[in-house]
Scaffold this motif. Structure first.
Motif, PDB file in Angstrom:
ATOM      1  N   GLU A 181       4.088  -0.802  -0.562  1.00  8.63           N
ATOM      2  CA  GLU A 181       4.936  -1.975  -0.426  1.00  8.63           C
ATOM      3  C   GLU A 181       5.361  -2.403  -1.928  1.00  8.63           C
ATOM      4  O   GLU A 181       6.464  -2.740  -2.383  1.00  8.63           O
ATOM      5  N   ALA A 182       4.477  -1.947  -2.918  1.00 11.63           N
ATOM      6  CA  ALA A 182       4.951  -2.196  -4.277  1.00 11.63           C
ATOM      7  C   ALA A 182       6.021  -1.255  -4.580  1.00 11.63           C
ATOM      8  O   ALA A 182       7.060  -1.752  -5.190  1.00 11.63           O
TER       9      ALA A 182
ATOM     10  N   ARG B 244      10.022  -2.377  -5.548  1.00 10.45           N
ATOM     11  CA  ARG B 244      10.797  -1.881  -6.795  1.00 10.45           C
ATOM     12  C   ARG B 244      12.276  -1.403  -6.413  1.00 10.45           C
ATOM     13  O   ARG B 244      13.217  -1.581  -6.914  1.00 10.45           O
ATOM     14  N   GLU B 245      12.119  -0.653  -5.094  1.00 15.67           N
ATOM     15  CA  GLU B 245      13.262   0.328  -4.919  1.00 15.67           C
ATOM     16  C   GLU B 245      14.478  -0.716  -4.194  1.00 15.67           C
ATOM     17  O   GLU B 245      15.638  -0.537  -4.278  1.00 15.67           O
ATOM     18  N   ARG B 246      13.859  -1.919  -3.328  1.00 16.45           N
ATOM     19  CA  ARG B 246      14.936  -2.762  -2.594  1.00 16.45           C
ATOM     20  C   ARG B 246      14.826  -4.071  -3.139  1.00 16.45           C
ATOM     21  O   ARG B 246      15.706  -4.857  -2.494  1.00 16.45           O
ATOM     22  N   GLY B 247      13.998  -4.374  -3.943  1.00 19.45           N
ATOM     23  CA  GLY B 247      13.954  -5.766  -4.365  1.00 19.45           C
ATOM     24  C   GLY B 247      13.382  -6.914  -3.569  1.00 19.45           C
ATOM     25  O   GLY B 247      13.367  -8.206  -3.888  1.00 19.45           O
TER      26      GLY B 247
END
Length: 320
Positions: free
Chosen positions: A256-257, A261-264
């Protein structure tokens, strides 16, 4: 709680492929010895490599704790079986057999105090009659449609995709499915005697079971009996186990972290823990049975257990 993304290395398929092929060839031999021989084609006919293969596909059940590398493994297995071994391989997931949104709502409303069935996840929230119909057609080598489930529908509550969008297999112009990999976090779980559920619920070391009334756990356990209609079709079984099942929380937090980071956007750490808590009671109840051996006594050596460490790498293999 700090989390970091970890690349999942495929160290599992090199172990699984020889196991699968050995069981598959044994399955073909057993099928050939019990079936009526197929007449040889006329000399002018083009040989059909499928003539000596049974209509019923070889079915592999695959269970993996969430975050342990199950998806990576399934993709690698399917690719090697198709491209290297030339076997028409179907991958399907128990997730695609979740109840339709309206049926899940009806289940939740009929048991408003049972937190285990308020959302999809636990045994009892799948459409087992649909799964039975699908596997019956599959085992007969007949055309079938693969259900699809959209987990993003209804703001993440999920719903089944309309059947007009399902993929058809074993159609008249399609090669017959020869190998099936049926994967999922609870694939292969079997129900327990009521006394065993009580014993586990009373265990002071349980992480989540005491968060639920005993009768709610017994409800899920009873629902799981119907899943045997699928489990009993397995010709082989692969279990990705963890040295410590509680690592599923850490692995899910890492995933989930990375998504945040990838999708905001994504779940907070607190939401992730609550999410895993909804699944964890089934791990506590039913995992021991998998570890002791799922397959019947007339199928020795048909179960492969991969025990992974915190880094998700295989630490031990067991054939049951």
């Amino acid at each position: 709680m700090a989390t970091t993304a970890v690349d999942i290395i495929d160290d599992k398929s090199p172990i699984c492929i020889p196991f699968i092929l050995s069981r598959y060839h044994a399955y073909l031999s057993a099928s050939a010895s019990t079936s009526t021989s197929i007449p040889a084609p006329a000399p002018t006919s083009t040989p059909n490599p499928n003539n000596n293969r049974p209509k019923r596909p070889f079915i592999i059940g695959l269970n993996g704790v969430q975050g342990a590398g199950k998806t990576t493994l399934v993709r690698a297995l399917a690719r090697q079986l198709r491209e290297t071994e030339g076997l028409e391989t179907l991958v399907c997931s128990i997730d695609d057999f979740y109840l339709r949104r309206e049926d899940q709502q009806a289940l939740a409303e009929s048991h408003p105090d049972n937190l285990l069935v308020q959302v999809r996840g636990e045994p009892g929230t799948h459409d087992i009659p649909l799964a039975h119909t699908f596997f019956t057609s599959l085992c007969a080598g007949l055309p079938a449609q693969i259900p699809q489930y959209d987990k993003a529908a209804y703001s993440g509550l999920g719903d089944r995709v309309p059947s007009s969008q399902w993929t058809t297999i074993n159609g008249p112009d399609q090669p017959p499915v020869e190998v099936v990999i049926f994967e999922g976090w609870c694939v292969g779980f079997r129900s327990l005697d009521e006394g065993e559920v009580v014993r586990k619920w009373e265990d002071a070391n349980s992480r989540t079971l005491r968060q639920h009334p005993l009768e709610h756990l017994l409800f899920v356990n009873e629902k799981l009996r119907a899943y045997d209609v699928i489990t009993d079709t397995f010709d082989a079984f692969i279990h990705i186990d963890a040295e410590n099942t509680e690592w599923v929380y850490d692995w899910r937090l890492e995933q989930e972290a990375m998504l945040r980071r990838e999708r905001g956007t994504g779940m907070t750490d607190e939401q992730v823990v609550k999410f895993v808590d909804a699944y964890y009671p089934a791990y506590e109840l039913f995992s021991d049975m998998l570890r002791n051996g799922l397959m019947p006594s007339n199928k020795p050596g048909c179960q492969l257990r991969l025990i992974v460490g915190k880094d998700r790498r295989v630490k031990q293999t067991v054939i049951i």
